[in-house]
Design a protein around this motif. Sequence first.
Motif, PDB file in Angstrom:
ATOM      1  N   ALA A   1      13.877   3.939   5.769  1.00  0.00           N
ATOM      2  CA  ALA A   1      14.493   3.679   3.935  1.00  0.00           C
ATOM      3  C   ALA A   1      13.847   2.139   3.521  1.00  0.00           C
ATOM      4  CB  ALA A   1      15.932   3.938   3.455  1.00  0.00           C
ATOM      5  N   LEU A   2      13.021   1.566   4.830  1.00  0.00           N
ATOM      6  CA  LEU A   2      13.175  -0.064   4.733  1.00  0.00           C
ATOM      7  C   LEU A   2      11.739  -0.064   4.689  1.00  0.00           C
ATOM      8  CD1 LEU A   2      16.099  -2.231   5.671  1.00  0.00           C
ATOM      9  CD2 LEU A   2      15.036  -1.867   3.879  1.00  0.00           C
ATOM     10  N   ALA A   3      11.388   0.652   5.793  1.00  0.00           N
ATOM     11  CA  ALA A   3       9.493   0.370   6.368  1.00  0.00           C
ATOM     12  C   ALA A   3       8.705   1.078   6.520  1.00  0.00           C
ATOM     13  CB  ALA A   3      10.007  -0.943   8.009  1.00  0.00           C
ATOM     14  N   SER A   4       8.858   2.509   6.158  1.00  0.00           N
ATOM     15  CA  SER A   4       8.032   3.535   6.318  1.00  0.00           C
ATOM     16  C   SER A   4       6.685   3.254   5.577  1.00  0.00           C
ATOM     17  CB  SER A   4       8.451   4.884   6.369  1.00  0.00           C
ATOM     18  OG  SER A   4       8.792   4.699   4.782  1.00  0.00           O
ATOM     19  N   GLY A   5       6.036   3.361   5.331  1.00  0.00           N
ATOM     20  CA  GLY A   5       4.747   3.593   3.899  1.00  0.00           C
ATOM     21  C   GLY A   5       5.356   4.158   2.692  1.00  0.00           C
ATOM     22  N   PRO A   6       5.488   5.501   2.466  1.00  0.00           N
ATOM     23  CA  PRO A   6       6.986   5.291   1.807  1.00  0.00           C
ATOM     24  C   PRO A   6       7.225   4.416   0.368  1.00  0.00           C
ATOM     25  CG  PRO A   6       6.298   7.102   2.591  1.00  0.00           C
ATOM     26  CD  PRO A   6       6.427   6.417   3.788  1.00  0.00           C
ATOM     27  N   ALA A   7       8.124   3.632   1.864  1.00  0.00           N
ATOM     28  CA  ALA A   7       9.481   3.062   1.104  1.00  0.00           C
ATOM     29  C   ALA A   7       8.541   1.790   0.703  1.00  0.00           C
ATOM     30  CB  ALA A   7      10.487   2.265   2.726  1.00  0.00           C
ATOM     31  N   ILE A   8       7.404   1.344   1.303  1.00  0.00           N
ATOM     32  CA  ILE A   8       7.040  -0.010   0.628  1.00  0.00           C
ATOM     33  C   ILE A   8       6.083   0.610  -0.422  1.00  0.00           C
ATOM     34  CG2 ILE A   8       4.950  -1.385   1.635  1.00  0.00           C
ATOM     35  CD1 ILE A   8       5.546  -1.188   3.929  1.00  0.00           C
ATOM     36  N   ALA A   9       5.804   1.215  -0.373  1.00  0.00           N
ATOM     37  CA  ALA A   9       5.190   1.918  -1.932  1.00  0.00           C
ATOM     38  C   ALA A   9       6.643   2.066  -2.919  1.00  0.00           C
ATOM     39  CB  ALA A   9       4.973   3.204  -1.558  1.00  0.00           C
ATOM     40  N   ARG A  10       7.889   1.952  -3.136  1.00  0.00           N
ATOM     41  CA  ARG A  10       8.800   2.149  -3.748  1.00  0.00           C
ATOM     42  C   ARG A  10       9.328   0.777  -3.540  1.00  0.00           C
ATOM     43  NH1 ARG A  10      11.311   6.018  -0.357  1.00  0.00           N
ATOM     44  NH2 ARG A  10      12.609   4.678   0.859  1.00  0.00           N
ATOM     45  N   TYR A  11       9.118  -0.344  -2.990  1.00  0.00           N
ATOM     46  CA  TYR A  11       8.501  -1.712  -3.262  1.00  0.00           C
ATOM     47  C   TYR A  11       7.886  -2.188  -4.063  1.00  0.00           C
ATOM     48  CZ  TYR A  11       9.009  -6.236  -2.063  1.00  0.00           C
ATOM     49  OH  TYR A  11       8.454  -8.416  -1.984  1.00  0.00           O
ATOM     50  N   ILE A  12       6.592  -1.823  -3.976  1.00  0.00           N
ATOM     51  CA  ILE A  12       5.722  -2.458  -4.789  1.00  0.00           C
ATOM     52  C   ILE A  12       5.647  -1.876  -5.951  1.00  0.00           C
ATOM     53  CG2 ILE A  12       2.943  -1.716  -5.454  1.00  0.00           C
ATOM     54  CD1 ILE A  12       3.144  -1.823  -1.818  1.00  0.00           C
ATOM     55  N   ALA A  13       6.253  -0.563  -6.430  1.00  0.00           N
ATOM     56  CA  ALA A  13       6.558   0.067  -8.112  1.00  0.00           C
ATOM     57  C   ALA A  13       7.704  -0.702  -8.497  1.00  0.00           C
ATOM     58  CB  ALA A  13       6.451   1.643  -7.709  1.00  0.00           C
ATOM     59  N   GLU A  14       8.346  -0.923  -7.657  1.00  0.00           N
ATOM     60  CA  GLU A  14       9.704  -1.619  -8.093  1.00  0.00           C
ATOM     61  C   GLU A  14       9.578  -2.588  -9.390  1.00  0.00           C
ATOM     62  OE1 GLU A  14      12.552  -1.312  -5.499  1.00  0.00           O
ATOM     63  OE2 GLU A  14      13.064   0.552  -5.412  1.00  0.00           O
ATOM     64  N   ARG A  15       8.018  -2.865  -8.610  1.00  0.00           N
ATOM     65  CA  ARG A  15       8.077  -4.607  -9.330  1.00  0.00           C
ATOM     66  C   ARG A  15       6.174  -4.274 -10.438  1.00  0.00           C
ATOM     67  NH1 ARG A  15      10.312  -5.299  -4.901  1.00  0.00           N
ATOM     68  NH2 ARG A  15      11.686  -6.501  -3.783  1.00  0.00           N
ATOM     69  N   GLY A  16       6.460  -2.814 -10.200  1.00  0.00           N
ATOM     70  CA  GLY A  16       5.428  -2.740 -11.814  1.00  0.00           C
ATOM     71  C   GLY A  16       3.988  -2.316 -11.480  1.00  0.00           C
ATOM     72  N   THR A  17       3.946  -2.030 -10.653  1.00  0.00           N
ATOM     73  CA  THR A  17       2.532  -1.792  -9.471  1.00  0.00           C
ATOM     74  C   THR A  17       2.876  -0.144  -9.591  1.00  0.00           C
ATOM     75  OG1 THR A  17       1.438  -3.737  -9.332  1.00  0.00           O
ATOM     76  CG2 THR A  17      -0.042  -2.316  -8.504  1.00  0.00           C
ATOM     77  N   PRO A  18       1.981   0.613 -10.228  1.00  0.00           N
ATOM     78  CA  PRO A  18       2.075   2.280  -9.296  1.00  0.00           C
ATOM     79  C   PRO A  18       1.964   2.315  -8.128  1.00  0.00           C
ATOM     80  CG  PRO A  18       0.548   2.363 -11.609  1.00  0.00           C
ATOM     81  CD  PRO A  18       0.874   0.311 -10.968  1.00  0.00           C
ATOM     82  N   ALA A  19       2.305   2.964  -7.569  1.00  0.00           N
ATOM     83  CA  ALA A  19       2.910   3.317  -6.217  1.00  0.00           C
ATOM     84  C   ALA A  19       3.588   3.942  -5.361  1.00  0.00           C
ATOM     85  CB  ALA A  19       2.356   1.853  -5.582  1.00  0.00           C
ATOM     86  N   ALA A  20       2.626   5.295  -4.764  1.00  0.00           N
ATOM     87  CA  ALA A  20       3.756   6.523  -4.305  1.00  0.00           C
ATOM     88  C   ALA A  20       3.239   7.020  -3.200  1.00  0.00           C
ATOM     89  CB  ALA A  20       3.686   7.678  -5.578  1.00  0.00           C
TER      90      ALA A  20
END
Length: 396
Positions: free
Chosen positions: A273-292
Amino acid sequence: MSAPSASTSAGAVPTPGGLVPRETVELLRILRDGVPRTRAQLAESSGLARSTVAARLEALMDAGLIAPAADAASSGGRPPARVTFNAGARFVVAIDLGATHGVIAIADLAGSVLLAESSPLTIADGPERVLSWALSTAKRLVKVSGRPRSELAGVGIGLPGPVEHSTGMPINPPIMPGWDRFDVPAYVRRTFDVPVLVDNDVNVLALGEHAVSWPLEDDLLFVKVSTGIGLGIIAGGRLQRGAAGSAGDLGHVRVPFTRDTPRHGDVDADLEALASGPAIARYIAERGTPAASSADVLALSRGGHPDAVAGIRQAGRDLGEVLATCVNLFNPSVVVVGGSMARAGEHLIAGVREVVYRQSTPLATQHLQIVPAAAGETGGVLGAAIMVAQHLLDPV
């Protein structure tokens, strides 16, 4: 899993794979490093009498698994005859299936890939559709290779989910709908009636990376960071699967909070939930850059996007929190980081090193190497081929 036995001397007991008599396994293990040896050298290495070595070499020669090597350089007298492992005596079909990508290969008994083909796939399409594609591709590669089916020694398969290695069945795989307890070996044997071995993709990748890059290291951890996170464990030179085949389920280990770890509610989050590819994508998206997806993360990191770089580096730190415990418990000489997220430059591995070297004991880290995977796209099929070769030639 059975296969027709190779011819053996009277009274010999074949290995589980049926290729060689059991009593010849030790000599074959020595020769499988590819170094030609004389009978005298084999007697010295094995501790066997020369007459015993000669008899067992004859059985291996009859099975086609060893062959004469070029003579050693002469020092005045007749040079001694040497023998070497004949890795091309049989071949293996190797299949590496991921969530969205598959690689099919033909390999020899040393794991060398002779032919390979890759293609996009959707593992969620189900076992029959995905395996039918894989087997159709394998049949075509066998035909292209010109090898007769009678020389096929076995089929090795890596799957992106938990596998009960003793049966080859996936068990409750989270991203593989329709695959739960599907009898993969039985389905494959409809096409190739040979031993079929199935394991999760991380174990197979660990075997491949160990063989390609670290054959002299007996203790190695391979961690794959992609859509999910998993760990392959090489201990004493052998892959360790645990009692039921679930060893290395790193993604569900809870990560202890640090001051840098993003909070997910009031409890520790698991590593995936913290370090996988989708988790990193969520981290980026939460900061305003589209990433899924993992692909989005890689694209942004290659462009130097600061949120992507920061997210990947933090994922490395969170991974390091768990790997530090593994290093203290297991004391490996090498930690190899692979999977799609490891291809995002040095950011992930830098985060791992930062925490592991700080939080593991000095004795455990004084010679520890933390490195990116080197086997590339064929690492999975190479490992699948080695899995079959070990089963046939070097049973535990």
